[in-house]
Design a protein around this motif. Structure first.
Motif, mmCIF file in Angstrom:
data_model
loop_
_atom_site.group_PDB
_atom_site.id
_atom_site.type_symbol
_atom_site.label_atom_id
_atom_site.label_comp_id
_atom_site.label_asym_id
_atom_site.label_seq_id
_atom_site.Cartn_x
_atom_site.Cartn_y
_atom_site.Cartn_z
ATOM 1 N N UNK A 61 -32.774 8.865 -5.742
ATOM 2 C CA UNK A 61 -31.562 8.382 -5.250
ATOM 3 C C UNK A 61 -30.650 8.806 -6.367
ATOM 4 N N UNK A 62 -30.934 9.289 -7.445
ATOM 5 C CA UNK A 62 -30.262 9.632 -8.721
ATOM 6 C C UNK A 62 -29.782 11.332 -8.311
ATOM 7 N N UNK A 63 -30.596 11.851 -7.460
ATOM 8 C CA UNK A 63 -30.598 13.057 -7.060
ATOM 9 C C UNK A 63 -29.478 13.178 -5.735
ATOM 10 N N UNK A 64 -28.926 12.146 -5.241
ATOM 11 C CA UNK A 64 -27.948 12.130 -4.034
ATOM 12 C C UNK A 64 -28.701 12.431 -2.831
ATOM 13 N N UNK A 65 -30.201 11.906 -2.462
ATOM 14 C CA UNK A 65 -30.550 12.325 -1.432
ATOM 15 C C UNK A 65 -30.245 11.713 -0.178
ATOM 16 N N UNK A 66 -30.205 12.268 1.035
ATOM 17 C CA UNK A 66 -29.632 11.609 2.169
ATOM 18 C C UNK A 66 -30.491 10.814 2.780
ATOM 19 N N UNK A 67 -31.858 10.894 2.728
ATOM 20 C CA UNK A 67 -32.969 10.066 2.982
ATOM 21 C C UNK A 67 -34.090 10.165 2.041
ATOM 22 N N UNK A 68 -34.635 8.607 2.114
ATOM 23 C CA UNK A 68 -35.896 8.931 1.554
ATOM 24 C C UNK A 68 -37.136 8.559 2.284
ATOM 25 N N UNK A 83 -45.216 -1.258 5.874
ATOM 26 C CA UNK A 83 -44.079 -0.218 5.713
ATOM 27 C C UNK A 83 -42.959 -0.509 5.883
ATOM 28 N N UNK A 84 -42.527 -1.669 7.022
ATOM 29 C CA UNK A 84 -41.155 -2.051 7.092
ATOM 30 C C UNK A 84 -40.606 -2.802 5.953
ATOM 31 N N UNK A 85 -41.559 -3.484 5.173
ATOM 32 C CA UNK A 85 -41.025 -4.289 4.057
ATOM 33 C C UNK A 85 -40.732 -3.184 2.881
ATOM 34 N N UNK A 86 -41.444 -1.765 2.822
ATOM 35 C CA UNK A 86 -41.309 -0.913 1.847
ATOM 36 C C UNK A 86 -39.930 -0.370 2.061
ATOM 37 N N UNK A 87 -39.730 -0.097 3.382
ATOM 38 C CA UNK A 87 -38.485 0.537 3.929
ATOM 39 C C UNK A 87 -37.065 -0.380 3.385
ATOM 40 N N UNK A 88 -37.236 -1.444 3.672
ATOM 41 C CA UNK A 88 -36.377 -2.597 3.375
ATOM 42 C C UNK A 88 -36.180 -2.583 1.903
ATOM 43 N N UNK A 89 -37.318 -2.730 0.995
ATOM 44 C CA UNK A 89 -37.051 -2.583 -0.479
ATOM 45 C C UNK A 89 -36.427 -1.390 -0.972
ATOM 46 N N UNK A 90 -36.715 -0.311 -0.489
ATOM 47 C CA UNK A 90 -36.244 1.073 -0.852
ATOM 48 C C UNK A 90 -34.600 0.924 -0.479
ATOM 49 N N UNK A 91 -34.456 0.727 0.466
ATOM 50 C CA UNK A 91 -33.075 0.687 1.140
ATOM 51 C C UNK A 91 -32.137 -0.312 0.187
ATOM 52 N N UNK A 92 -32.561 -1.407 -0.005
ATOM 53 C CA UNK A 92 -31.677 -2.427 -0.810
ATOM 54 C C UNK A 92 -31.720 -1.948 -2.205
ATOM 55 N N UNK A 93 -32.559 -1.299 -2.741
ATOM 56 C CA UNK A 93 -32.448 -0.854 -4.136
ATOM 57 C C UNK A 93 -31.754 0.355 -4.397
ATOM 58 N N UNK A 94 -31.482 1.402 -3.314
ATOM 59 C CA UNK A 94 -30.904 2.688 -3.399
ATOM 60 C C UNK A 94 -30.006 2.716 -2.636
ATOM 61 N N UNK A 95 -29.552 1.781 -1.477
ATOM 62 C CA UNK A 95 -28.555 2.151 -0.567
ATOM 63 C C UNK A 95 -28.633 3.372 0.257
ATOM 64 N N UNK A 96 -30.153 4.132 0.372
ATOM 65 C CA UNK A 96 -30.358 5.266 1.123
ATOM 66 C C UNK A 96 -31.162 4.964 2.188
ATOM 67 N N UNK A 97 -30.961 5.215 3.477
ATOM 68 C CA UNK A 97 -31.868 5.116 4.443
ATOM 69 C C UNK A 97 -33.337 5.659 4.072
ATOM 70 N N UNK A 98 -34.344 4.944 4.560
ATOM 71 C CA UNK A 98 -35.772 5.259 4.120
ATOM 72 C C UNK A 98 -36.745 5.123 5.719
ATOM 73 N N UNK A 99 -37.743 5.734 5.235
ATOM 74 C CA UNK A 99 -38.611 5.593 6.588
ATOM 75 C C UNK A 99 -39.909 5.925 5.835
ATOM 76 N N UNK A 100 -41.235 6.171 6.729
ATOM 77 C CA UNK A 100 -42.669 6.155 5.940
ATOM 78 C C UNK A 100 -43.423 7.010 7.244
ATOM 79 N N UNK A 101 -44.308 7.927 6.550
ATOM 80 C CA UNK A 101 -45.065 8.679 7.430
ATOM 81 C C UNK A 101 -45.672 7.982 8.614
ATOM 82 N N UNK A 102 -46.132 6.646 8.235
ATOM 83 C CA UNK A 102 -46.673 5.858 9.666
ATOM 84 C C UNK A 102 -45.839 5.577 10.379
#
Length: 378
Positions: A61-68, A83-102
């Motif tokens: 997120x420090x690099x200003x990415x659009x998605x993670x 995986x949905x819990x990982x996505x939620x945790x990442x988005x809550x911490x960074x404010x960046x939309x997230x997804x996973x390979x699965x």
């Protein structure tokens, strides 16, 4: 330029170079999470704790990415909720939309309307068994496949591409390659081009899912049908589901001639069906452009509304006798001056199509035309 942040398992040697090869015009940034062994025991599962993911994601997120995107497939055996819990945790911490390979891989399966798949993995039997159960919960039947029986994550990346090609090409149904540390992405095009099965590879799906999340109309070479037409198919699937709901019909299909995306009207690009209705999308037995109804549509360039089948244009007998259709509407899809395809609305019973039904079909047909324009410019 789109910036994609990718969380990579620490012992993975495939994901970064393969994404760089595939991601033309995309800026990639990577961060690593310690993962060395794949298994179903508690110690192996602990490698995928969300706390480790969040720390690595904050650096991206420090690099200003659009998605993670978490570029690992552990959710395939730990479960979609993991995986949905990982996505939620990442988005809550960074404010960046997230997804996973699965999550991306399962979305890709839905985009192609898959209900059955064959797995190719490097994993041991216990992990494969968990994947089969997890995918069943997502409505995806796994039947057969090839597995290498490995647990050391670094060793997955040493498997020759030729070995993977042989494992994939022998399948009798669409293949899902579940692992982002296998070099299967390099053989997807050749397998599909030689008449082999559709291949949804985890590395390709990781890029595809990230670009989808970023709102990019994806159509790229080098990753088989998924990168070429998967995003358009996913949008069309959503549109079919909407039209099915709006009209309370029994089946919706979209048929398109878009050669650059590997689409031909003889196989439906997207389909939504109601309860008890047989799917028609995978049946290539009819020359669709030669049908009376399609010739009428080509000549008239307006909705064909048939509350019942009486006078011409008559549909093919198979539509009635095999697929149980007794009323339909067809809406032409224009691409410039050409009719690129059409949207079909099917009913199992004779019915009067209301003005609202016809308006919904007209809107859907126009939206398909707009989608084609957006993907042609991608």
């Amino acid at each position: 330029m789109i910036r994609i942040g990718v969380l990579v398992p620490s012992s993975n040697t495939v994901l970064e170079p393969e994404l760089a090869r595939l991601a033309d015009g995309v800026c990639l940034h990577f961060s690593r999470v310690r993962v060395t062994r794949i298994g179903v025991d508690a110690d192996a599962a602990a490698q995928f704790d969300s706390a480790a993911m969040v720390g690595a994601a904050e650096l991206l997120a420090d690099a200003g990415v659009d998605v993670i995107v978490w570029g690992g497939t552990a959710g395939s055996w730990l479960g979609v909720r993991h995986d949905l819990s990982i996505v939620s945790a990442i988005e809550a911490a960074t404010g960046v939309p997230a997804t996973t390979s699965t999550l991306a891989l399962l979305e890709a399966a839905r985009a192609f309307g898959l209900s059955r798949t064959v797995l190719v993995t490097p994993y041991v039997a216990e992990v494969v068994s968990e994947i089969v159960s997890c995918y069943a919960e997502s409505g995806l039947e796994v039947s057969g496949g090839e597995h290498l029986g490995l647990s050391d994550n670094h060793s997955f990346g040493l498997v020759p591409a030729g070995t993977l090609q042989s494992m994939i090409a022998s399948a009798d149904a669409p293949v899902m390659v579940v692992c982002t540390n296998l070099r299967a992405a390099t053989v997807v095009d050749s397998v599909e081009a030689s008449g082999g099965p559709l291949v949804l590879d985890s590395v390709v799906a990781t890029l595809w899912g990230a670009l989808r999340l970023a709102g990019v109309p994806v159509s790229l070479p080098g990753g088989g049908a998924l990168l070429r037409s998967g995003a358009l198919r996913a949008d069309l699937q959503s549109l079919c589901a909407w039209l099915l709901s709006e009209t309370a019909a029994d089946r919706i299909t979209v048929r398109l001639d878009v050669p650059e995306q590997g689409l031909h009207v003889d196989l439906a690009a997207a389909e939504a069906v109601g309860p008890g209705m047989r799917r028609i999308a995978g049946d290539p037995s009819l020359d669709q452009r030669a049908l009376n109804t399609v010739r009428w549509l080509e000549a008239q360039r307006r909705l064909l509304v048939q509350p019942r089948f009486g006078p011409d244009p008559r549909p093919p007998a198979a539509l009635i006798e095999v697929y149980g259709v007794n009323a339909q509407m067809l809406g032409p899809v224009s691409c410039g001056s050409e009719m690129a395809g059409w949207v079909s609305v099917h009913s199992a019973v004779e019915r009067t199509w209301s003005a609202a039904d016809q308006e919904a079909l007209s809107l859907a047909s126009a939206q398909v035309s707009e989608l084609l324009k957006s993907y042609q410019g991608s």
